[in-house]
Enzyme design. Structure first.
Site, PDB file in Angstrom:
ATOM      1  N   ASP A 236      86.645 -79.636  21.782  1.00 30.22           N
ATOM      2  CA  ASP A 236      85.620 -80.393  22.074  1.00 30.22           C
ATOM      3  C   ASP A 236      84.856 -80.420  20.540  1.00 30.22           C
ATOM      4  O   ASP A 236      85.221 -80.129  19.534  1.00 30.22           O
ATOM      5  CB  ASP A 236      84.640 -79.448  22.949  1.00 30.22           C
ATOM      6  CG  ASP A 236      84.177 -78.239  22.444  1.00 30.22           C
ATOM      7  OD1 ASP A 236      85.318 -77.446  21.860  1.00 30.22           O
ATOM      8  OD2 ASP A 236      83.042 -77.591  22.277  1.00 30.22           O
TER       9      ASP A 236
ATOM     10  N   GLU B 183      83.894 -74.608  22.875  1.00 26.27           N
ATOM     11  CA  GLU B 183      83.620 -73.724  21.794  1.00 26.27           C
ATOM     12  C   GLU B 183      82.386 -74.300  21.004  1.00 26.27           C
ATOM     13  O   GLU B 183      81.493 -73.239  20.823  1.00 26.27           O
ATOM     14  CB  GLU B 183      84.591 -73.903  20.683  1.00 26.27           C
ATOM     15  CG  GLU B 183      84.600 -72.800  19.594  1.00 26.27           C
ATOM     16  CD  GLU B 183      83.788 -73.154  18.538  1.00 26.27           C
ATOM     17  OE1 GLU B 183      83.290 -72.341  17.728  1.00 26.27           O
ATOM     18  OE2 GLU B 183      82.951 -74.350  18.399  1.00 26.27           O
TER      19      GLU B 183
HETATM   20  N1  BES Z   1      83.948 -74.094  13.115  1.00 21.70           N
HETATM   21  C1  BES Z   1      82.817 -73.506  13.348  1.00 21.70           C
HETATM   22  C2  BES Z   1      82.773 -72.277  12.889  1.00 21.70           C
HETATM   23  C3  BES Z   1      82.632 -71.791  11.407  1.00 21.70           C
HETATM   24  C4  BES Z   1      82.052 -72.928  10.896  1.00 21.70           C
HETATM   25  C5  BES Z   1      83.273 -71.002  11.042  1.00 21.70           C
HETATM   26  C6  BES Z   1      81.843 -72.580   9.273  1.00 21.70           C
HETATM   27  C7  BES Z   1      83.263 -70.762   9.517  1.00 21.70           C
HETATM   28  C8  BES Z   1      82.361 -71.568   8.699  1.00 21.70           C
HETATM   29  C9  BES Z   1      82.524 -73.757  15.007  1.00 21.70           C
HETATM   30  O1  BES Z   1      83.160 -74.695  15.607  1.00 21.70           O
HETATM   31  C10 BES Z   1      81.221 -73.564  15.078  1.00 21.70           C
HETATM   32  O2  BES Z   1      80.404 -74.233  14.829  1.00 21.70           O
HETATM   33  N2  BES Z   1      80.852 -72.445  16.097  1.00 21.70           N
HETATM   34  C11 BES Z   1      79.380 -72.284  16.259  1.00 21.70           C
HETATM   35  C12 BES Z   1      79.524 -71.082  17.337  1.00 21.70           C
HETATM   36  C13 BES Z   1      78.505 -71.139  18.558  1.00 21.70           C
HETATM   37  C14 BES Z   1      78.258 -72.268  19.282  1.00 21.70           C
HETATM   38  C15 BES Z   1      78.632 -69.882  19.374  1.00 21.70           C
HETATM   39  C16 BES Z   1      78.616 -71.962  15.350  1.00 21.70           C
HETATM   40  O3  BES Z   1      78.942 -71.077  14.245  1.00 21.70           O
HETATM   41  O4  BES Z   1      77.494 -72.481  15.469  1.00 21.70           O
HETATM   42 ZN    ZN Z   2      84.808 -75.391  15.261  1.00 20.64          ZN
END
Ligand code: BES
Ligand code: ZN
Length: 457
Positions: free
Chosen positions: A88, A153
């Site tokens: 997604d 996610e």
């Molecule tokens: N890929 C990201 C997580 C991430 C971003 C890890 C930058 C390390 C550095 C992931 O898809 C994401 O955006 N996760 C969300 C999680 C939330 C919706 C629970 C986030 O971090 O905002």
């Molecule tokens: Zn991500």
């Protein structure tokens, strides 16, 4: 790694890009129900890839978007690796800021531009193509692999924990692998050993039963927009410290050793500022930019709504105001614990004449994973093979909720092998993936199967 595998990767590089473009054309925006059918189409597309490789594959229904599960467990005595990724993507808005449309993948300056290019379709896909290369050349894999590719996610993985709990036996593994993070910088591959957690909220304020004339009523009744601004402003002080009582009670402090390691990384603050178009940085007093982003908790407003937003001026006293905001957490802070003290903190500041509602959305704890393990050493060698340089160890500020779930429910640690760059514009307009990093990621992944396969189960 067998030369045949490396050769196969080089020969098929262009096709890999074309296939990734096919997936990127599917607008699998999990947050918006308008795209529900597209989200499913993306799940089916991913499942089709696994089926074509002869993996046992299922598209598993949940109360939300489907989860794709696939496995290839034909290496007795070798470790079992669980690869997690997400198909997604974030909503593409604001659309007018994209140079080329978000779901029409476009190559420009060595990059592939599209929503989801790095986060996470492109990164996830590296672990599919690496398996293909082994199967199509050697005919088998040196490890057992299981894939869990979800579709929620970006909206907090609501149905994932239940799925993992219900399928713990099937998901049994020795180590997990996720590529959904970043390198330290261009030419500086990294392995991430820590992520922040998150606690996400919405605050809704209701004042009068309809919008009012601000001349007739202003100054005589509490204005929800004024109140919202004041309540949000109270959350964080001028030193960048979150003001909710108890917020710092469980925060794991940064050790001197870790602070030194962060400080030793070659890091250019001026470049960082330039990349995001600001002329100054701001955050918690007493901490460096890297410490603030990777290892200190914070609070940010994610969206604000109230009153008149149209063209020109309208003198209105709005009936409602609302905000979405979230806290980034560090290890040992409990996302569940925050809600009651936050509710009390806000209630105390909510003026009479206004009704307040606080909604808690998703939460996830921060994580650190062990650096000393044979799996980690194998990953270091694999990344070095793919990128031609030893990775540095970093923490990052984003969140991947499943990492703590894997630890708690499956008892395993995760290798966070990120092929992205900090300026890939994830969650922003013009998201991109550097194509050279896409191919280096595939090569690293192919080497990872070999390196992990050398370890005894
Ligand atoms: N890929 C990201 C997580 C991430 C971003 C890890 C930058 C390390 C550095 C992931 O898809 C994401 O955006 N996760 C969300 C999680 C939330 C919706 C629970 C986030 O971090 O905002
Ligand atoms: Zn991500």
């Amino acid at each position: 790694m067998p030369q045949a595998v490396d050769d196969f990767l080089s020969k098929n590089a262009a096709r890999y890009e074309d296939e990734l473009c096919e997936l990127l054309r599917i607008p699998s925006v999990s947050a918006d129900s308008k795209f529900k059918a597209d989200v499913r189409r993306a799940a089916e597309w991913v499942a089709g890839q696994f089926r074509n490789l002869g993996l046992t594959t299922e598209v598993c229904e949940t109360a939300g978007h489907p989860i794709v599960y696939a496995e290839h467990c034909r290496a007795p005595g070798a470790p079992t690796v669980l690869v997690y990724g997400h198909y997604d993507v974030q909503p593409p808005d604001p659309l007018d800021l994209w140079t080329t449309p978000p779901f029409e993948p476009t190559r420009r300056d060595g990059n592939l531009y599209a929503r989801g290019a790095t986060d996470d379709k492109g990164q996830m896909f590296t672990h599919v193509k690496s398996v293909e290369a082994w199967i199509k050349t050697v005919g088998k894999l040196p490890v057992n692999v299981k894939y869990l590719i979800e579709g929620e996610e970006e909206v907090g993985s609501e149905h994932l924990d239940g799925f993992i709990r219900d399928n713990a036996a099937k998901l049994k593994c020795d180590v997990c692998v996720i590529s959904d993070t970043s390198q330290f910088g261009p030419g500086s591959p990294a392995i991430t050993y820590g992520l922040r957690g998150i606690s996400y909220f919405e605050l809704k304020l209701q004042g009068p039963d309809r919008d009012l004339h601000s001349g007739v009523f202003g100054g005589a009744v509490a204005n929800p927009a004024n109140a919202l601004a004041k309540m949000l402003a109270a959350l964080i002080d001028d030193e960048g410290r979150v003001q909710v009582p108890g917020f710092y009670d469980d925060v794991a402090p940064l050790s001197d050793r870790e602070r030194k390691q962060f400080a030793d990384l070659a890091y250019d603050e001026a470049e960082f500022m330039q990349a995001i178009g600001v002329d100054a940085l701001r955050g918690e007093t007493g901490f460096t930019n890297i410490e603030r982003r990777w290892a200190r908790p914070t609070c940010d407003v994610n969206g604000l709504t109230s009153g008149y937003q149209g063209e020109g001026a309208k003198t209105v006293l709005p009936a409602k105001a609302s905000a979405k905001f979230s806290f980034r957490l560090v290890p040992k802070q409990d996302p569940e614990k925050l809600k009651s003290s936050l509710q009390q903190f806000l209630l105390q500041r909510c003026p009479t004449g206004i009704k307040m509602e606080l909604i808690a959305y998703h939460g996830a704890p921060g994580v650190v994973v062990p650096l000393e393990s044979p799996y980690m050493s194998a990953a270091v060698r694999a990344v070095e093979h793919g990128f031609g340089r030893k990775p540095v160890f970093i923490r990052e500020g984003g969140s991947i909720p499943v990492v703590s779930t894997f630890h708690d429910l499956l008892g395993v640690d995760t290798l966070l092998l990120g092929w992205g760059l900090n300026d890939d514009n994830t969650h922003s307009p013009n998201e991109k993936f550097h194509l050279a990093d896409f191919h280096r990621g595939i090569k690293s992944s192919a080497a990872l199967w070999e390196e992990l396969g050398k370890l005894k189960h």
